[in-house]
Scaffold this active site. Structure first.
Site, PDB file in Angstrom:
ATOM      1  N   SER A 144       0.859  -1.178   0.000  1.00  0.00           N
ATOM      2  CA  SER A 144       0.000   0.000   0.000  1.00  0.00           C
ATOM      3  C   SER A 144       0.892   1.223   0.000  1.00  0.00           C
ATOM      4  O   SER A 144       2.085   1.147   0.362  1.00  0.00           O
ATOM      5  CB  SER A 144      -0.870  -0.004   1.265  1.00  0.00           C
ATOM      6  OG  SER A 144      -1.453   1.261   1.511  1.00  0.00           O
ATOM      7  N   TYR A 157      -1.440  -1.534  10.655  1.00  0.00           N
ATOM      8  CA  TYR A 157      -1.638  -1.726   9.218  1.00  0.00           C
ATOM      9  C   TYR A 157      -0.467  -1.142   8.437  1.00  0.00           C
ATOM     10  O   TYR A 157       0.116  -1.810   7.577  1.00  0.00           O
ATOM     11  CB  TYR A 157      -2.943  -1.078   8.769  1.00  0.00           C
ATOM     12  CG  TYR A 157      -3.125  -1.114   7.268  1.00  0.00           C
ATOM     13  CD1 TYR A 157      -3.499  -2.287   6.630  1.00  0.00           C
ATOM     14  CD2 TYR A 157      -2.885   0.023   6.481  1.00  0.00           C
ATOM     15  CE1 TYR A 157      -3.645  -2.335   5.245  1.00  0.00           C
ATOM     16  CE2 TYR A 157      -3.029  -0.018   5.105  1.00  0.00           C
ATOM     17  CZ  TYR A 157      -3.412  -1.196   4.495  1.00  0.00           C
ATOM     18  OH  TYR A 157      -3.549  -1.244   3.125  1.00  0.00           O
TER      19      TYR A 157
END
Length: 262
Positions: A144, A157
């Site tokens: 990401s 995350y």
């Protein structure tokens, strides 16, 4: 020029929707046989039926929760029992959580780390020897744009995605010269179910891309003569990733916190 994957076998995790489903469709269109892995059996079955319409393509759906302990061993056993030689692996399965770490559900936090990191590492290790021996496929680990800086309020995350980026860059170096193309895909906000799981889309930065746009970007890079070890989808996202690496963390972290606390 698009690479031909005819006669190869690819495993795609998180294949029931979003980027995973789009990777599966793209690889099937290029002739790859598929092992589709995700939790939702109904969606996997529907996708498998769709992809079996591609001439000469076989599809093996496997419904398993990769966040469960030992799940990667289930995938490995499934593949071995069917005698499938694996050429490609797309580690797409993952999810995010939003909120202060001190308030996070501990069990859910453990699941996030097991899925985003543990399953990805275990599956990569399990199939890397045959993928490098084949030299015909790709290893795509989905990270990401969160990988490029600490992410307050999505601390675990962001850290898992930073791990994926570092891990994949190292594996790419270890396997250089084998013919296997290894890269980390770093999308920004994408129109998938990600923000539904997170619980809000107010933390997204920039506009949405579609799964088709993200996967097309990845495949163009994988088709190129020299595949980069990190692919950032979207020009603005790529520019932001560069800036995050140049600006001091003392500035980047508070700014990111402000965006994530909205």
């Amino acid at each position: 020029m698009a690479r031909n994957h005819a006669g190869t076998t690819a495993i795609v995790t998180g294949a029931s929707s979003g980027l995973g489903a789009e990777f599966a469709r793209t690889l099937a269109a290029r002739g790859a046989n598929l092992v589709l892995v995700a939790r939702r059996e109904d969606r996997l079955s529907a996708l498998a039926d769709e992809l079996r319409d591609e001439p000469g393509v076989t599809v093996h759906p496997l419904a398993v929760d990769l966040a469960a302990p030992g799940a990667a061993d289930v995938v490995t056993a499934f593949v071995r029992e069917r005698g499938l030689p694996v050429d490609s692996l797309v580690n797409n399965a993952g999810f995010g959580m939003h909120g202060p770490l001190a308030e996070a559900d501990a069990a859910r936090l453990d699941e996030q780390v097991r899925l985003n990191v543990g399953a990805l590492v275990s599956l990569t290790r399990a199939f890397l020897p045959e993928m490098t021996a084949s030299g015909r496929g790709v290893l795509v680990n989905v990270a990401s744009t969160a990988a490029f800086q600490p992410v307050p309020f999505m601390a675990a995350y962001g850290a898992t995605k930073a791990f994926v980026l570092s891990f994949t860059e190292a594996v790419a170096h270890e396997t250089r010269g084998s013919g296997l193309r290894v890269t980390t895909l770093c999308p920004g906000a994408t129109r998938t179910e990600f923000f539904e799981v997170v619980g809000t889309d107010r933390v997204r930065v920039g506009g949405y891309q579609t799964p088709q746009q993200v996967v097309a970007t990845a495949m163009r890079a994988l088709d190129a003569r020299h595949t980069p070890t990190a692919i950032v989808s979207g020009r603005r996202n790529a520019a932001a990733a560069v800036v995050a690496g140049l600006v001091p963390r003392s500035i980047v972290v508070p700014l990111t916190a402000r965006l994530m606390s909205r």
